[in-house]
Design an enzyme around this catalytic site. Structure first.
Site, short mmCIF file in Angstrom:
data_model
loop_
_atom_site.label_atom_id
_atom_site.label_comp_id
_atom_site.label_asym_id
_atom_site.label_seq_id
_atom_site.Cartn_x
_atom_site.Cartn_y
_atom_site.Cartn_z
N ARG A 15 36.80 30.82 54.75
CA ARG A 15 36.18 30.11 53.62
C ARG A 15 37.08 30.15 52.39
NH1 ARG A 15 34.87 30.55 48.35
NH2 ARG A 15 34.13 32.70 48.67
N ASP A 16 37.16 31.28 51.73
CA ASP A 16 37.96 31.39 50.52
C ASP A 16 39.43 31.14 50.81
OD1 ASP A 16 38.28 31.82 47.80
OD2 ASP A 16 38.55 33.97 48.01
N HIS A 208 36.97 42.28 45.51
CA HIS A 208 37.57 41.06 46.03
C HIS A 208 38.80 40.77 45.16
CE1 HIS A 208 36.88 36.78 47.68
NE2 HIS A 208 37.88 36.65 46.82
N HIS A 210 42.67 39.50 44.28
CA HIS A 210 43.80 38.62 44.59
C HIS A 210 45.10 39.34 44.19
CE1 HIS A 210 41.74 34.50 45.22
NE2 HIS A 210 40.86 35.46 45.40
N CYS A 241 43.21 29.91 43.95
CA CYS A 241 42.12 29.45 43.10
C CYS A 241 42.54 28.16 42.44
CB CYS A 241 41.77 30.49 42.03
SG CYS A 241 40.45 29.95 40.90
N ASN A 250 44.10 35.78 48.34
CA ASN A 250 43.46 37.08 48.42
C ASN A 250 44.45 38.10 48.97
OD1 ASN A 250 40.39 36.44 48.07
ND2 ASN A 250 41.15 34.89 49.49
#
Length: 303
Positions: A15-16, A208, A210, A241, A250
């Site tokens: 997803r991300d 979470h 990055h 992002c 990430n």
């Protein structure tokens, strides 16, 4: 506080990791195969899809097809991002095991990202959370820009703590604290966590991070020392992002696993299987593998 004996990895790659892919639309079959491969590594939690408007996130427009095509492994939770009731309805129809909502700790980021204030964004989540709970589905809450914002710069730990507190009060079972643009440092991470812990129990806090400034592993070690035992990461360091110029992906799951192995912290996840999967998806996307551990260890051919 001592290091946790075990850490739960929440895999964000499908997803991300994929939602900001710049190499064109990632085929549905590739997404399905990625999730199936990740399911076989020993992971227990995979964020598999996002049910948002295809106008805003075209890469995630096939969420229902992805959820229908995966081979669901026993003991694995397959989650999806659902920012509104329409997304929740679609996610429930696709039989997701868990949903997530996301708010920002930065007013400027909230306005630029979703065109509303933090308070307005949280108010929009209330009916989503209520409806999910009515169907027996748990809701995870994300707080973005917890250590810096591309528009306003510094973000105070107190502001992060207030957003986290509200998400918890609204019914989110777990709060994931996101360094969206990867600018945080270990001391910042500890101070931010200290503020959030005033309102959210440690066992309900995930991180979470990055890796834009190369600090993600150091930041993770800093919060592991404080007892955090839930880490979001992305195979091969996939991600980024779209609202934060220069933001890298990430932290790579492979790199997190190597760190945790070195600390004798159990995860139940097979590092070599993750490395192989990271090389596979990187090849599919024609991108450089973002994991330093993967590049050092290399792929091993599977039988």
């Amino acid at each position: 506080m001592s290091l946790p004996p075990q850490v739960r990895i929440v895999e964000m790659g499908p997803r991300d990791g994929l939602q900001n892919a710049t190499s064109g639309f990632v085929p549905t079959e590739v997404k399905i195969t990625l999730i199936d491969r990740l399911s076989a590594t020993g992971l227990t939690h995979i964020e598999a899809a996002s049910f948002v408007s295809p106008k805003w996130v075209p890469q995630m427009r096939d969420g229902a097809a992805v959820m229908a095509g995966i081979q669901r492994a026993k003991g694995v939770t397959y989650a999806a991002l659902t920012p509104n009731l329409q997304g929740l309805t679609a996610a429930l129809a696709a039989n997701v095991g868990e949903v997530a909502v996301f708010g920002a700790a930065s007013e400027a980021f909230s306005q630029k990202n979703i065109n509303c204030s933090i308070a307005e964004s949280l108010a929009r989540f209330e009916p989503v959370i209520e409806a999910a709970h009515a169907q027996g589905v748990r809701v995870r809450g994300y707080v973005s820009t917890v250590m810096g914002c591309p528009y306003q710069g510094d973000v105070s730990p107190a502001q992060v703590a207030q957003v986290a507190r509200q998400l918890l009060a609204m019914g989110c079972y777990e709060i994931s604290l996101g360094d969206t643009i990867g600018v945080g440092t270990p001391l910042q991470a500890k101070r931010m966590l200290e503020a959030v812990r005033q309102y959210v129990p440690l066992e309900q806090i995930a991180v979470h991070f990055h890796d834009t400034y190369g600090q993600a592993i150091a930041n993770l070690y800093a919060v592991l020392e404080e007892g955090v035992a839930i880490i979001d990461s992305s195979v091969a360091g996939l991600g980024g992002c779209p609202y934060a110029a220069g933001a890298s992906g990430n932290v790579a799951t492979e790199d997190v696993l190597y760190l945790l192995q070195g600390l004798d912290i159990a995860t139940g996840v097979d590092l070599q299987a993750m490395i192989n999967t990271g090389f596979w998806i990187s090849q599919q996307m024609q991108r450089q593998n973002g994991s330093k551990v993967a590049l050092a260890k290399g792929i091993k051919h599977e039988n």
